[in-house]
Write a protein that holds these residues in place. Sequence first.
Motif, short mmCIF file in Angstrom:
data_model
loop_
_atom_site.label_atom_id
_atom_site.label_comp_id
_atom_site.label_asym_id
_atom_site.label_seq_id
_atom_site.Cartn_x
_atom_site.Cartn_y
_atom_site.Cartn_z
N ARG A 88 0.82 -1.21 0.00
CA ARG A 88 0.00 0.00 0.00
C ARG A 88 0.86 1.26 0.00
O ARG A 88 0.49 2.27 -0.61
CB ARG A 88 -0.94 0.00 1.20
CG ARG A 88 -1.95 -1.12 1.18
CD ARG A 88 -3.25 -0.72 1.83
NE ARG A 88 -4.09 0.05 0.94
CZ ARG A 88 -5.31 0.51 1.27
NH1 ARG A 88 -5.79 0.28 2.47
NH2 ARG A 88 -6.03 1.20 0.42
N LEU A 89 2.01 1.23 0.68
CA LEU A 89 2.88 2.40 0.65
C LEU A 89 3.35 2.70 -0.76
O LEU A 89 3.52 3.87 -1.13
CB LEU A 89 4.09 2.18 1.57
CG LEU A 89 3.86 2.43 3.06
CD1 LEU A 89 5.06 1.96 3.87
CD2 LEU A 89 3.60 3.92 3.32
N LEU A 90 3.53 1.66 -1.56
CA LEU A 90 3.95 1.88 -2.94
C LEU A 90 2.82 2.41 -3.82
O LEU A 90 3.05 2.79 -4.96
CB LEU A 90 4.52 0.59 -3.54
CG LEU A 90 5.92 0.21 -3.03
CD1 LEU A 90 6.35 -1.14 -3.58
CD2 LEU A 90 6.95 1.28 -3.40
N GLU A 91 1.59 2.45 -3.29
CA GLU A 91 0.51 3.16 -3.98
C GLU A 91 0.64 4.67 -3.76
O GLU A 91 0.09 5.46 -4.53
CB GLU A 91 -0.85 2.69 -3.45
CG GLU A 91 -1.17 1.24 -3.74
CD GLU A 91 -2.52 0.84 -3.13
OE1 GLU A 91 -3.39 1.72 -3.00
OE2 GLU A 91 -2.69 -0.35 -2.78
N LEU A 92 1.38 5.06 -2.70
CA LEU A 92 1.51 6.48 -2.35
C LEU A 92 2.82 7.09 -2.81
O LEU A 92 2.89 8.30 -3.07
CB LEU A 92 1.40 6.66 -0.83
CG LEU A 92 0.17 6.06 -0.14
CD1 LEU A 92 0.26 6.32 1.36
CD2 LEU A 92 -1.10 6.64 -0.72
N TYR A 93 3.86 6.27 -2.90
CA TYR A 93 5.20 6.79 -3.17
C TYR A 93 5.89 5.97 -4.25
O TYR A 93 5.66 4.76 -4.37
CB TYR A 93 6.06 6.75 -1.88
CG TYR A 93 5.47 7.57 -0.76
CD1 TYR A 93 5.71 8.94 -0.67
CD2 TYR A 93 4.67 6.97 0.21
CE1 TYR A 93 5.17 9.69 0.37
CE2 TYR A 93 4.11 7.72 1.25
CZ TYR A 93 4.36 9.08 1.31
OH TYR A 93 3.82 9.82 2.33
N HIS A 94 6.76 6.63 -5.00
CA HIS A 94 7.52 5.92 -6.02
C HIS A 94 8.52 4.95 -5.40
O HIS A 94 8.87 3.93 -6.01
CB HIS A 94 8.28 6.91 -6.91
CG HIS A 94 7.39 7.81 -7.71
ND1 HIS A 94 7.18 9.13 -7.39
CD2 HIS A 94 6.64 7.57 -8.82
CE1 HIS A 94 6.34 9.68 -8.27
NE2 HIS A 94 6.00 8.75 -9.15
N ALA A 95 9.00 5.29 -4.21
CA ALA A 95 9.98 4.44 -3.53
C ALA A 95 9.79 4.58 -2.03
O ALA A 95 9.37 5.64 -1.54
CB ALA A 95 11.41 4.82 -3.93
N VAL A 96 10.12 3.52 -1.30
CA VAL A 96 10.03 3.51 0.15
C VAL A 96 11.34 2.97 0.71
O VAL A 96 11.80 1.90 0.29
CB VAL A 96 8.86 2.64 0.65
CG1 VAL A 96 8.76 2.72 2.17
CG2 VAL A 96 7.55 3.07 0.01
N VAL A 97 11.93 3.73 1.63
CA VAL A 97 13.16 3.29 2.29
C VAL A 97 12.82 2.98 3.75
O VAL A 97 12.36 3.85 4.49
CB VAL A 97 14.26 4.37 2.24
CG1 VAL A 97 15.57 3.81 2.81
CG2 VAL A 97 14.47 4.88 0.82
N TYR A 98 13.07 1.75 4.15
CA TYR A 98 12.76 1.33 5.53
C TYR A 98 14.00 1.49 6.41
O TYR A 98 15.04 0.87 6.18
CB TYR A 98 12.27 -0.12 5.53
CG TYR A 98 10.97 -0.29 4.80
CD1 TYR A 98 9.76 -0.09 5.46
CD2 TYR A 98 10.94 -0.61 3.44
CE1 TYR A 98 8.55 -0.21 4.78
CE2 TYR A 98 9.74 -0.74 2.75
CZ TYR A 98 8.54 -0.53 3.44
OH TYR A 98 7.34 -0.64 2.76
#
Length: 452
Positions: A88-98
């Motif tokens: 779901r985070l990838l529905e909001l952002y092009h990339a996600v860094v944890y």
Amino acid sequence: MLRVAVVGSGPSGVYTAQSLVEQTAVPDVRVHVLDRLPCPYGLVRYGVAPDHEKIKSLQNNLRTVLEHERIGFVGNVEAGARGLTPERLLELYHAVVYCVGAARDRRLGVPGEDLPGSFSATEFVSWYSAHPDAAARGFVLGARSAVVIGVGNVAVDVARVLARGPGELDPTDVPEAALGVLAASRVREVHMVGRRGPSQAKFTTKELRELGAMPRARVEVDPADLALDPAYADPAGLPAVGRRNVEVVRGWADATGRAMGRDPGERVIRMRFFLRPVEVLEEGGRAAGVRFERTVPDGSGGVRGTGAYEDVEAQLVLRAVGYRGVPLEGLPFDASRGTVPHASGRVLRDGVPSAGEYVAGWIKRGPTGVIGTNRPCAKETAGSLLADAPALARRTVADDPLATLRAWGHRPVEWPGWLSIEEAETALGRTLGRGSVKIPDWSGLLTAAGQE
């Protein structure tokens, strides 16, 4: 525009955000730094000891980054909870860094470890640091003697806080309830115990020396413990930190041999080596001490048991033997290492880089290094992400991630909300005749942020 979410607002997360916006190869990168707490800074706020003002002042540097025009703080939003999966985070952002750190303490794996009176150092640190998850825990320091198992910086911090005299923590931001408990503490002896020798201990020399500079406490070291360390007689071959540590400990051992007694009001820290915990002892349903096995060097850098045992009386037992990463729902996880599998920060799923997913900090490399170690780690991950940017930017994502989060039922605390918390903590301290004092509970923090 490339939209990136960084999950975690501790040093690794903030340095990752900084690396992304300060580079010039991709000029329009917008970063949201997400955190499940309504407060930023991670372990700098909730892990650094309250009497370490110089290290805590790092918050000022992190603040400068979070106030960058292309970076936004988004607190009170927990990845992996309430349906906010990596997908779901990838529905909001092009990339996600944890950058979610290593949230779980390592266990001793010995009988009695879970007795009342036996805790992880993480729990104790969270309590006196006002972490809202620790508000319901509370500590009653009626113990006369405490054992801290471990010889790293966390163990040193815990031992130092326990040995502080009344009034010494008043100038800090320790929450009022914890301050009262620490001031009334009956602890007079703190045993800090390691299974190997001083040349292999993990503390830094600066932290170690602070123990010897306390006004109402002294450090005692048994010279017989040190004699077992092969590097004790001649530390010249050790790395610089190890050599300095041995020199400091040797000085305490010499002073211990000359001591003729101590002031009845003085607290003592007894530093012990070559003792391995094998059992937390019980009396009346509570922890009453720790049984240790004497160890000796095995010639290969480790230790072996000798079959000789020693019991140390203590009504409070704190283990400080390291941290481990924990799985985040929806991300791959290497349980043996406590990290997310990656290649130069790119998350690997079944050995293949997963588009748009990255890691940095302890969840990437394990709980190693100091705060500054996060800078090159973050820079490497940011470099990988930016190299992938042309492909990432072609993905369609939400126009307004915050609006979508609210529509999904989340209640983000943005930067103005955090500033309101800061103002409330300053006002609280003023009413108590102190400096800024932390608000220790979720309700108080969210109320101050304007969420309740």
